[in-house]
Scaffold this motif. Sequence first.
Motif, mmCIF file in Angstrom:
data_model
loop_
_atom_site.group_PDB
_atom_site.id
_atom_site.type_symbol
_atom_site.label_atom_id
_atom_site.label_comp_id
_atom_site.label_asym_id
_atom_site.label_seq_id
_atom_site.Cartn_x
_atom_site.Cartn_y
_atom_site.Cartn_z
ATOM 1 N N PRO A 139 37.742 33.899 32.497
ATOM 2 C CA PRO A 139 38.076 35.013 33.390
ATOM 3 C C PRO A 139 36.956 35.371 34.371
ATOM 4 O O PRO A 139 37.234 35.678 35.537
ATOM 5 C CB PRO A 139 38.359 36.172 32.424
ATOM 6 N N THR A 140 35.709 35.336 33.930
ATOM 7 C CA THR A 140 34.595 35.722 34.799
ATOM 8 C C THR A 140 34.448 34.764 35.970
ATOM 9 O O THR A 140 34.367 35.177 37.134
ATOM 10 C CB THR A 140 33.282 35.783 34.008
ATOM 11 N N LEU A 141 34.426 33.459 35.676
ATOM 12 C CA LEU A 141 34.288 32.463 36.739
ATOM 13 C C LEU A 141 35.493 32.490 37.681
ATOM 14 O O LEU A 141 35.347 32.324 38.897
ATOM 15 C CB LEU A 141 34.125 31.067 36.135
ATOM 16 N N THR A 142 36.671 32.711 37.118
ATOM 17 C CA THR A 142 37.884 32.755 37.939
ATOM 18 C C THR A 142 37.831 33.917 38.919
ATOM 19 O O THR A 142 38.098 33.755 40.121
ATOM 20 C CB THR A 142 39.132 32.878 37.036
ATOM 21 N N ARG A 143 37.496 35.102 38.409
ATOM 22 C CA ARG A 143 37.428 36.276 39.287
ATOM 23 C C ARG A 143 36.367 36.085 40.371
ATOM 24 O O ARG A 143 36.618 36.372 41.557
ATOM 25 C CB ARG A 143 37.117 37.520 38.461
ATOM 26 N N LEU A 146 37.614 33.522 43.084
ATOM 27 C CA LEU A 146 38.700 33.991 43.936
ATOM 28 C C LEU A 146 38.260 35.140 44.842
ATOM 29 O O LEU A 146 38.665 35.211 46.005
ATOM 30 C CB LEU A 146 39.886 34.409 43.070
ATOM 31 N N PHE A 147 37.427 36.033 44.321
ATOM 32 C CA PHE A 147 36.905 37.114 45.169
ATOM 33 C C PHE A 147 36.112 36.537 46.342
ATOM 34 O O PHE A 147 36.216 37.010 47.477
ATOM 35 C CB PHE A 147 36.028 38.059 44.356
ATOM 36 N N GLN A 148 35.304 35.484 46.048
ATOM 37 C CA GLN A 148 34.515 34.848 47.119
ATOM 38 C C GLN A 148 35.419 34.213 48.170
ATOM 39 O O GLN A 148 35.045 34.110 49.339
ATOM 40 C CB GLN A 148 33.592 33.787 46.521
ATOM 41 N N GLN A 149 36.632 33.809 47.764
ATOM 42 C CA GLN A 149 37.577 33.190 48.690
ATOM 43 C C GLN A 149 38.473 34.213 49.383
ATOM 44 O O GLN A 149 39.359 33.846 50.149
ATOM 45 C CB GLN A 149 38.450 32.161 47.946
ATOM 46 N N GLY A 150 38.232 35.482 49.091
ATOM 47 C CA GLY A 150 39.020 36.525 49.720
ATOM 48 C C GLY A 150 40.358 36.777 49.059
ATOM 49 O O GLY A 150 41.217 37.483 49.612
ATOM 50 N N ILE A 151 40.576 36.225 47.877
ATOM 51 C CA ILE A 151 41.809 36.460 47.126
ATOM 52 C C ILE A 151 41.518 37.536 46.092
ATOM 53 O O ILE A 151 40.749 37.303 45.145
ATOM 54 C CB ILE A 151 42.310 35.168 46.448
ATOM 55 N N THR A 152 42.095 38.715 46.269
ATOM 56 C CA THR A 152 41.734 39.849 45.415
ATOM 57 C C THR A 152 42.906 40.420 44.630
ATOM 58 O O THR A 152 42.697 41.211 43.699
ATOM 59 C CB THR A 152 41.116 40.978 46.261
ATOM 60 N N TYR A 153 44.128 40.039 44.996
ATOM 61 C CA TYR A 153 45.280 40.623 44.319
ATOM 62 C C TYR A 153 45.848 39.614 43.324
ATOM 63 O O TYR A 153 46.655 38.749 43.665
ATOM 64 C CB TYR A 153 46.349 41.046 45.327
ATOM 65 N N PHE A 154 45.393 39.732 42.086
ATOM 66 C CA PHE A 154 45.855 38.834 41.026
ATOM 67 C C PHE A 154 45.535 39.486 39.682
ATOM 68 O O PHE A 154 44.765 40.454 39.596
ATOM 69 C CB PHE A 154 45.189 37.455 41.121
ATOM 70 N N GLN A 155 46.103 38.917 38.646
ATOM 71 C CA GLN A 155 45.857 39.392 37.275
ATOM 72 C C GLN A 155 45.468 38.198 36.407
ATOM 73 O O GLN A 155 46.164 37.177 36.407
ATOM 74 C CB GLN A 155 47.106 40.061 36.691
ATOM 75 N N VAL A 156 44.365 38.338 35.702
ATOM 76 C CA VAL A 156 43.931 37.282 34.790
ATOM 77 C C VAL A 156 44.572 37.499 33.424
ATOM 78 O O VAL A 156 44.493 38.588 32.850
ATOM 79 C CB VAL A 156 42.393 37.261 34.642
ATOM 80 N N VAL A 157 45.231 36.461 32.941
ATOM 81 C CA VAL A 157 45.809 36.472 31.600
ATOM 82 C C VAL A 157 44.930 35.585 30.733
ATOM 83 O O VAL A 157 44.939 34.362 30.870
ATOM 84 C CB VAL A 157 47.258 35.937 31.601
ATOM 85 N N GLN A 158 44.110 36.193 29.888
ATOM 86 C CA GLN A 158 43.179 35.405 29.077
ATOM 87 C C GLN A 158 43.938 34.735 27.941
ATOM 88 O O GLN A 158 44.671 35.383 27.194
ATOM 89 C CB GLN A 158 42.055 36.275 28.531
ATOM 90 N N ALA A 159 43.758 33.438 27.825
ATOM 91 C CA ALA A 159 44.468 32.661 26.802
ATOM 92 C C ALA A 159 43.577 31.530 26.333
ATOM 93 O O ALA A 159 42.581 31.178 26.971
ATOM 94 C CB ALA A 159 45.770 32.115 27.370
ATOM 95 N N GLU A 160 43.932 30.949 25.209
ATOM 96 C CA GLU A 160 43.165 29.837 24.647
ATOM 97 C C GLU A 160 44.125 28.737 24.235
ATOM 98 O O GLU A 160 45.094 28.975 23.534
ATOM 99 C CB GLU A 160 42.341 30.290 23.441
ATOM 100 N N GLY A 161 43.824 27.512 24.677
ATOM 101 C CA GLY A 161 44.603 26.361 24.252
ATOM 102 C C GLY A 161 45.990 26.311 24.860
ATOM 103 O O GLY A 161 46.667 27.331 24.987
ATOM 104 N N GLY A 162 46.402 25.121 25.251
ATOM 105 C CA GLY A 162 47.742 24.933 25.773
ATOM 106 C C GLY A 162 48.048 25.690 27.035
ATOM 107 O O GLY A 162 49.198 26.109 27.267
ATOM 108 N N LEU A 163 47.040 25.890 27.882
ATOM 109 C CA LEU A 163 47.255 26.660 29.109
ATOM 110 C C LEU A 163 48.266 25.999 30.039
ATOM 111 O O LEU A 163 48.946 26.677 30.818
ATOM 112 C CB LEU A 163 45.925 26.829 29.859
ATOM 113 N N GLU A 164 48.366 24.692 29.981
ATOM 114 C CA GLU A 164 49.262 23.971 30.886
ATOM 115 C C GLU A 164 50.713 24.413 30.739
ATOM 116 O O GLU A 164 51.520 24.267 31.664
ATOM 117 C CB GLU A 164 49.165 22.455 30.650
ATOM 118 N N ALA A 165 51.048 24.954 29.569
ATOM 119 C CA ALA A 165 52.442 25.386 29.332
ATOM 120 C C ALA A 165 52.707 26.800 29.830
ATOM 121 O O ALA A 165 53.859 27.244 29.829
ATOM 122 C CB ALA A 165 52.759 25.300 27.847
#
Length: 338
Positions: A139-143, A146-165
């Motif tokens: 979550p930290t690296l993602t935020r 994206l903030f550096q790219q000017g993308i600020t409207y999103f929600q991080v869903v923290q999950a472990e394993g099997g993210l591709e699904a």
Amino acid sequence: MAETLRLLVPSKGRIGEQTLEFFAKCGLDVVRPNSRAYEATLPTVANVAVLFQRAWQMVEQVRSGDADAGITGFDILSEMRQEGDDLVVVAADLGYSHGQLAIAVPEEWIDVRTLTDLAEVALEFRERGRVLRIATTFPTLTRQFLFQQGITYFQVVQAEGGLEAAPMLGYADIIVDLVSTGATLKDNRLKMIEHGVILRTQACLIGNRERLRASATKREALRQILEFVEASQRAAPYSTLTANMQGDSAEAIATTLAAFPEVGGLLGPTIARVFARDEQDDSWFAVTVQVKSRDLLAAVASLRQAGCVSVSVTSPHYIFARECTLYQDLLKTLKLAE
């Protein structure tokens, strides 16, 4: 035990298997009583206790001082590192467990190919009263990215394993995950986007600044480990060629070989007299040179053209330099002089 270097290695997963293979390749076999034991030894180096730990717990264990050093992924280190903590990076690129932390979107999003496209999707979601949901273990690296790219409207869903699904199951729209070959993404109908790589990662060695500063014994154990690692990595690209060649003198042979840059070696060829079985024939010399393995056939051809015979090839296990650069860099980081 107070003066024993407590070294953590990953206990599971691809990085765990590759770490043991890496140590063995460097001549540092980890001896474990059984596959379930959480403690092992490193017979090659004294005063070292090897402890198996989950890669995600490694950073906190080293940061707190419960361990002196550990091997983890640079991605995990980057996610968990804090301002002003006692962590030092001892070796940033151990050369295995490569991957990239990247944004992946559903393949059916055919118009989403770049970060700019993704920013537009986030805005469209907002206009419709929705929020772009991103499943990730980072979550930290993602935020930050994206903030550096000017993308600020999103929600991080923290999950472990099997993210591709996650997109298919409906609890996220896109993912941010580690990608090595990309095959898993393809199997789950996901695709990476241009300029969507957040971080490139590989295994790294970290240490606790104060623990290492406080103990010369622990630093010496770590120095020996680094010596093996660095010398093994330095030797990996090279092959050693040895051949016989006739000439009037070592100097004359050196002059002949100088016309062939492919056999220049690290400093130059080593030339030594061969004591032939026929004592009357003292015109034979042994030529030894180290070359990049990718240039092996070109080097063999040059030796043949120069008049060499019986060319043999071996792979050096180690090439030790005048000093261990990794250890000298560590001393500078610790602000110590030895």
